[in-house]
Design a protein around this motif. Structure first.
Motif, PDB file in Angstrom:
ATOM      1  N   VAL A   1      11.767 -12.891 -18.113  1.00 40.36           N
ATOM      2  CA  VAL A   1      10.671 -12.616 -17.111  1.00 40.36           C
ATOM      3  C   VAL A   1      10.733 -13.494 -15.809  1.00 40.36           C
ATOM      4  N   GLU A   2      10.710 -12.730 -14.894  1.00 36.49           N
ATOM      5  CA  GLU A   2      10.686 -13.266 -13.457  1.00 36.49           C
ATOM      6  C   GLU A   2       9.630 -12.927 -12.787  1.00 36.49           C
ATOM      7  N   VAL A   3       8.770 -13.705 -12.261  1.00 32.83           N
ATOM      8  CA  VAL A   3       7.450 -13.022 -11.652  1.00 32.83           C
ATOM      9  C   VAL A   3       7.481 -13.894 -10.178  1.00 32.83           C
ATOM     10  N   THR A   4       6.778 -13.059  -9.219  1.00 32.92           N
ATOM     11  CA  THR A   4       6.375 -13.606  -7.767  1.00 32.92           C
ATOM     12  C   THR A   4       5.002 -13.554  -8.059  1.00 32.92           C
ATOM     13  N   TYR A   5       4.318 -14.869  -7.657  1.00 28.11           N
ATOM     14  CA  TYR A   5       2.783 -14.588  -7.808  1.00 28.11           C
ATOM     15  C   TYR A   5       2.332 -15.870  -6.861  1.00 28.11           C
ATOM     16  N   ASP A   6       0.980 -15.464  -6.298  1.00 32.01           N
ATOM     17  CA  ASP A   6       0.289 -16.440  -5.415  1.00 32.01           C
ATOM     18  C   ASP A   6      -1.144 -16.789  -6.552  1.00 32.01           C
ATOM     19  N   GLU A   7      -2.315 -16.046  -6.130  1.00 29.34           N
ATOM     20  CA  GLU A   7      -3.539 -16.122  -7.193  1.00 29.34           C
ATOM     21  C   GLU A   7      -3.010 -15.154  -8.276  1.00 29.34           C
ATOM     22  N   ARG A   8      -2.374 -14.112  -7.867  1.00 32.66           N
ATOM     23  CA  ARG A   8      -1.949 -13.114  -8.657  1.00 32.66           C
ATOM     24  C   ARG A   8      -0.690 -12.626  -8.847  1.00 32.66           C
ATOM     25  N   VAL A   9      -0.065 -11.957  -9.894  1.00 30.27           N
ATOM     26  CA  VAL A   9       1.212 -11.592  -9.801  1.00 30.27           C
ATOM     27  C   VAL A   9       1.468 -10.662  -9.204  1.00 30.27           C
ATOM     28  N   THR A  10       2.460 -10.671  -8.205  1.00 31.63           N
ATOM     29  CA  THR A  10       2.692  -9.507  -7.283  1.00 31.63           C
ATOM     30  C   THR A  10       4.124  -8.851  -7.541  1.00 31.63           C
ATOM     31  N   ASP A  11       4.869  -9.668  -8.278  1.00 31.06           N
ATOM     32  CA  ASP A  11       5.934  -8.783  -8.654  1.00 31.06           C
ATOM     33  C   ASP A  11       6.743  -9.322  -9.996  1.00 31.06           C
ATOM     34  N   ALA A  12       7.105  -8.512 -10.857  1.00 35.57           N
ATOM     35  CA  ALA A  12       7.596  -8.934 -12.199  1.00 35.57           C
ATOM     36  C   ALA A  12       8.683  -8.148 -12.405  1.00 35.57           C
ATOM     37  N   ARG A  13       9.927  -8.993 -13.145  1.00 43.09           N
ATOM     38  CA  ARG A  13      10.925  -8.295 -13.406  1.00 43.09           C
ATOM     39  C   ARG A  13      11.436  -8.734 -14.790  1.00 43.09           C
ATOM     40  N   VAL A  14      11.635  -7.952 -15.462  1.00 43.56           N
ATOM     41  CA  VAL A  14      11.977  -8.077 -16.862  1.00 43.56           C
ATOM     42  C   VAL A  14      13.465  -7.601 -17.494  1.00 43.56           C
ATOM     43  N   THR A  15      14.223  -8.401 -17.866  1.00 40.42           N
ATOM     44  CA  THR A  15      15.720  -8.153 -18.219  1.00 40.42           C
ATOM     45  C   THR A  15      16.069  -8.658 -19.318  1.00 40.42           C
ATOM     46  N   GLY A  16      17.019  -8.283 -20.100  1.00 40.12           N
ATOM     47  CA  GLY A  16      17.554  -8.833 -21.500  1.00 40.12           C
ATOM     48  C   GLY A  16      18.291  -7.678 -22.149  1.00 40.12           C
TER      49      GLY A  16
END
Lengths: 89, 248
Positions: free
Chosen positions: A17-32
């Motif tokens: 899981v790769e996430v971009t966030y400040d107070e909130r998660v703005t982007d998530a990428r799920v790979t595998g």
């Protein structure tokens, strides 16, 4: 901020899981190397991880993931929630 | 139910992966009979699992230098390095009612005839959940499925004489975190048939076809031309594009 976490699921599958966030998660990428049916639900699964504040509870995340109309194969909602929490904390 | 056995047609990796989508859709729409298809490839390639991160799985510079096609599959699962003549790949296109609803059970059930076929020529292999075929020496192959409303594709790739050293140069199997010792064990985890049986690839494919035909009602067939041209179109629009292959 941008962070990632990798979880080796007991089934042997890998979940990243790769996430971009400040107070909130703005982007998530799920790979595998897991399976999803239907595969088109992948985008909805990623979207279910977005919008939460970084202090989101595991229960809230698990519920958001379970609300997606998808069958996860090789991992479950708890695994994905744990990997997400590890990435944002 | 009569199956078609298709054992011809050499295609590029993008066309092969495109064919999977076209064939399972044709079956889903009732325009194709249940089929088993053996693959023949044109060149070495990496078949990436649908949800894998491109850069995580492939040593991109090396693969580019060796002109290896990297193609994202329609199915989930792990990356496979494949070479023509060194792996055996086949696909089953089945009506959904012929496949166990339980996913784990369906992998075991759909791998069984192939495990028995390999056993008949003296290869001791077994199904290992979820989707592996293993030899006591290591993993010999893996399967992946895609489900439509009324059809399922179950495809399997097994190593016949794969160059596992080359595989480890092309795939980044835990590259960042593993020591040389770990790479050695990764290589050990992959078993190749030719180390364990004195049979040509053609003889193994013949054994697979024989077992399939003994167990199920089957007749030879071929991929309809219209399906091939649709697959070529989809290959150039999707499976040969960076947009699809590098989307994750």
């Amino acid at each position: 901020m941008h962070d990632s976490a990798t979880l080796k699921v007991p089934t042997g599958k890998l979940l990243e899981v790769e996430v971009t966030y400040d107070e909130r998660v703005t982007d998530a990428r799920v790979t595998g190397d897991f399976f999803l049916e239907p595969p088109e639900s992948h985008a909805a699964l990623e979207a279910a991880l977005e919008g939460h504040t970084t202090d989101v509870s595991r229960t809230t995340l698990v519920e958001a993931i379970q609300d997606v109309d998808a069958t996860c194969i090789g991992f479950d909602a708890e695994h994905l929630a744990d990997a997400t929490l590890e990435a944002i904390r | 139910m009569t199956y078609r056995i298709i054992d011809d047609g050499t295609y590029s990796e993008p066309v092969q992966q495109a064919l999977e989508g076209v064939l399972v859709e044709r079956l889903d729409e009732g325009d194709l009979e249940p089929t088993v298809r053996f693959w023949y490839r044109e060149s070495p390639a990496v078949a990436l699992g649908r949800f894998q991160a491109y850069e995580d799985e492939v040593a991109v510079d090396y693969a580019d230098h060796r002109d290896i096609d990297i193609v994202r599959r329609l199915t989930g699962g792990g990356a496979m390095y494949v070479e023509p003549g060194a792996v055996i790949t086949y696909s089953l296109y089945l009506p959904r009612e012929a496949v166990p609803a339980d996913i784990e059970a369906s992998y075991a059930a759909l791998d069984q005839w192939a495990i028995d076929a390999l056993g008949s020529i003296g290869l001791e292999v077994s199904h290992e959940p979820l989707n592996d075929i293993t030899h006591p020496d290591g993993k010999i192959g893996g399967s992946a499925q895609l489900r439509k409303d009324d059809a399922v594709v179950h495809h399997t790739t097994m190593s016949y004489a794969l160059d596992t050293s080359e595989m480890l140069r092309v795939l980044r199997i835990g590259e960042e975190t593993v020591s040389d010792k770990a790479i050695e064990s990764a290589e050990k985890r992959v078993a190749v048939m030719r180390d364990h049986v004195d049979a040509s690839r053609e003889a193994i494919i013949a054994a697979l076809k024989d077992t399939f035909a003994e167990r199920f009602d089957a007749e030879p067939g071929s991929v309809p031309n219209e399906v091939i041209s649709e697959a070529r179109t989809r290959a150039s629009e999707t499976f040969a594009t960076e947009e699809w292959n590098r989307k994750l």
